[in-house]
Design an enzyme around this catalytic site. Sequence first.
Site, PDB file in Angstrom:
ATOM      1  N   ARG A   7       0.796  -1.226   0.000  1.00 27.24           N
ATOM      2  CA  ARG A   7       0.000   0.000   0.000  1.00 27.24           C
ATOM      3  C   ARG A   7       0.831   1.280   0.000  1.00 27.24           C
ATOM      4  NH1 ARG A   7      -3.211   1.247   3.505  1.00 27.24           N
ATOM      5  NH2 ARG A   7      -4.853   2.109   2.208  1.00 27.24           N
ATOM      6  N   TYR A  25      -0.145   3.618  -2.932  1.00 25.50           N
ATOM      7  CA  TYR A  25      -0.911   4.823  -2.559  1.00 25.50           C
ATOM      8  C   TYR A  25      -0.159   5.762  -1.621  1.00 25.50           C
ATOM      9  CZ  TYR A  25      -4.396   0.995  -3.154  1.00 25.50           C
ATOM     10  OH  TYR A  25      -5.099  -0.104  -3.569  1.00 25.50           O
ATOM     11  N   CYS A  69      13.821  -5.710  -4.710  1.00 23.43           N
ATOM     12  CA  CYS A  69      14.790  -4.996  -5.546  1.00 23.43           C
ATOM     13  C   CYS A  69      14.123  -3.829  -6.229  1.00 23.43           C
ATOM     14  CB  CYS A  69      15.382  -5.949  -6.560  1.00 23.43           C
ATOM     15  SG  CYS A  69      16.492  -7.083  -5.758  1.00 23.43           S
ATOM     16  N   TYR A  79      -6.525  -5.135   3.085  1.00 23.34           N
ATOM     17  CA  TYR A  79      -5.821  -4.822   1.840  1.00 23.34           C
ATOM     18  C   TYR A  79      -4.305  -4.962   1.944  1.00 23.34           C
ATOM     19  CZ  TYR A  79     -10.448  -2.889   0.883  1.00 23.34           C
ATOM     20  OH  TYR A  79     -11.804  -2.738   0.738  1.00 23.34           O
TER      21      TYR A  79
HETATM   22  N1  LLP Z   1     -18.191  -2.251  -1.554  1.00 18.15           N
HETATM   23  C1  LLP Z   1     -17.644  -1.955  -2.763  1.00 18.15           C
HETATM   24  C2  LLP Z   1     -18.475  -2.015  -3.960  1.00 18.15           C
HETATM   25  C3  LLP Z   1     -16.295  -1.610  -2.841  1.00 18.15           C
HETATM   26  O1  LLP Z   1     -15.781  -1.311  -4.025  1.00 18.15           O
HETATM   27  C4  LLP Z   1     -15.510  -1.589  -1.666  1.00 18.15           C
HETATM   28  C5  LLP Z   1     -14.089  -1.265  -1.735  1.00 18.15           C
HETATM   29  C6  LLP Z   1     -16.123  -1.915  -0.442  1.00 18.15           C
HETATM   30  C7  LLP Z   1     -17.472  -2.232  -0.436  1.00 18.15           C
HETATM   31  C8  LLP Z   1     -15.386  -1.927   0.864  1.00 18.15           C
HETATM   32  O2  LLP Z   1     -14.893  -0.679   1.185  1.00 18.15           O
HETATM   33  P1  LLP Z   1     -14.139  -0.450   2.599  1.00 18.15           P
HETATM   34  O3  LLP Z   1     -15.183  -0.514   3.690  1.00 18.15           O
HETATM   35  O4  LLP Z   1     -13.133  -1.514   2.736  1.00 18.15           O
HETATM   36  O5  LLP Z   1     -13.555   0.895   2.449  1.00 18.15           O
HETATM   37  N2  LLP Z   1      -7.105  -1.368  -2.082  1.00 18.15           N
HETATM   38  C9  LLP Z   1      -7.526  -0.095  -1.536  1.00 18.15           C
HETATM   39  C10 LLP Z   1      -8.983  -0.094  -1.189  1.00 18.15           C
HETATM   40  C11 LLP Z   1      -9.873  -0.400  -2.363  1.00 18.15           C
HETATM   41  C12 LLP Z   1     -11.306  -0.433  -1.968  1.00 18.15           C
HETATM   42  C13 LLP Z   1     -12.123  -0.883  -3.100  1.00 18.15           C
HETATM   43  N3  LLP Z   1     -13.497  -1.029  -2.824  1.00 18.15           N
HETATM   44  C14 LLP Z   1      -6.679   0.223  -0.312  1.00 18.15           C
HETATM   45  O6  LLP Z   1      -5.822  -0.567   0.014  1.00 18.15           O
HETATM   46  O7  LLP Z   1      -6.843   1.262   0.282  1.00 18.15           O
END
Ligand code: LLP
Length: 441
Positions: A334, A338, A365, A394
Site C-alpha cells: 500500500r 498509494y 529490488c 488490503y
Molecule cells: N463495496 C464496494 C463495492 C467496494 O468497491 C468496496 C471497496 C467496499 C465495499 C469496501 O470498502 P471499505 O469498507 O473496505 O472501504 N485497495 C484499496 C482499497 C480499495 C477499496 C475498493 N473497494 C486500499 O488498500 O486502500
Amino acid sequence: MNQRKTLQVNEKGHLQIGGADTLQLAKEFGTPLYVMDEQYIRDMCRVYRDAIEREYDGNGLVLYASKAFSCLAIYKIAAQEQVGVDVVSGGELYTALRAGFPAERIYMHGNNKQRSELVYAVESGVGTIVVDALSEIDMLDELCGERGRVQDVLIRVNPGVEAHTHHFIQTAKTDSKFGFSIADGTAEQTALYAAGKKNLRLAGYHCHIGSQIFEKQSFTLAVDKMLAFIAAMQEKHGLQTDVLNLGGGYGIWYTDEDAKISCEGYADYLRAVIAELKEKADAYGVKRPYLVIEPGRSIVGEAGITLYTVGAIKEIPGVKKYIAVDGGMFESPRYALYQAKYTPVLANRANEPAAETVTIAGKCCESGDIICANVRLPKAESGDLLAVLSTGAYNYSMASNYNRNLIPPVVLVKDGKADYIVKPQSYEDLVRNDVVPERLQ
Ligand code: LLP
C-alpha cells in the site's frame, strides 16, 4: 495506539495482540507474519449488525466486503456473526462457498464479471448480483433463462458523490469505470432495461462512494441522492424496489493523522445514515428500503498487524536512516501503490520512547519498496521485532510473490492462543504451476 483491547504492552514491555505476546508469535511462526485479532473482527461485525437492529428494526444486512481480507476462516467468522459477504471474483466466491458460507447471503460485484463467474454465481445460488454493465444484464438474463432461474439483481449507481478520506465532493462526474450515473441518465435507462428482463428481478440499487472516509456527510449525501433517484424511478416509471445498498468506506486509524473511532463511533455513522434514510424516504414518499452496507476495511483493518525482524540498517549521513525488514511490497503493497501511511512499533521494546526518524524499507529490488517513510522509532537494532499496525485490510489480500518472495502466513489470535488461518508458502509452491516445455529441456 488503538483504543480497543486488541493491542497492549505487557509487563515485559512487549507488544501484545489479542492476548498473545508478539515475541512469542514471532518465535513460534517466524517473520514476516500477519496477525489478526479474532475478537476485533467479531466486535466490528456486531457493532454494525446491532446498529441496524437498534436503529432500523433489523431491516437490513451487513455484508463484510471480503476483498479487504479473504481466506476460508474469515468467511467462517462472518457466517458465525450472521453477516453476509460481498465477493468480487470467482475466486472470492469459491473461497466463501468452500468455507460453507450460505450462498443466499452472498452479494457479487464486479465491473466486468466473466460469463464463467456469472454461471458459477447463478448455479451456486448467490443471493444477489450487483450488475454494472449492459452486456452483463443481457448475459445474466440469458444464462438464468437457460437454467430456469430468476436472479435478484441490484444496479450499481454512481450517485455523484466522491469521497476521499477527510473530504468529499459532490460531482456530476460520470467518468468512473463503476456504476451508471444518475446525472447523465444512464442509471435510469439501465434500471428500466434490467427491470424488463424476464429472468432478473430488480431488487434495488447499489452505490459505493469511496474508501477510508471519515466525513459522515458524504454518506448522508449519498443516501439523499439515492433516495431521490428511487423516488424518481417510482414516480416516473412506477418502478418500486426494496433494497438500497450503500457500499462500504468507513475510515480506520492508521496513524495519528486519522481519527480513532470507537465501536460507538462506528455505530454513529450508521445512526446518521439511518436517520437520513428514514427522513428522506418519508419525505420523498418511498417505502423505507432494506438497508445493506458493505464495510471491509473497518471490520478487519485494525484487527491486523504485521510482524517483521529488523535486518540491515543503513545510515546515509545527513540524509536518511533506512531500517530494512524481512518483508516488503510483496506483502505490504500500500505504500508503493498509494503512499499509504502506517504506524510502526518496536514490539520487543514497546515502552521505549522514540529516539530517531527512520524509513522502514522492505527487501525487494526496488527503491520504492518502502513500508513506512519518515517515522519515529526508538533506536532499532538488527534482530529487533518490528510491528506495523492496522494492516488487516488490503495487505494480505493484495500480496504477491514479487521477486519470488513468499507471501507470509496469517495467524488468528484469540485469548492469547494463535492458529494459522493461512499457512506459510514454500519455495515448492512458487514453481508448482511453472512448466518447462520440451524444447527447453
Ligand atoms: N463495496 C464496494 C463495492 C467496494 O468497491 C468496496 C471497496 C467496499 C465495499 C469496501 O470498502 P471499505 O469498507 O473496505 O472501504 N485497495 C484499496 C482499497 C480499495 C477499496 C475498493 N473497494 C486500499 O488498500 O486502500
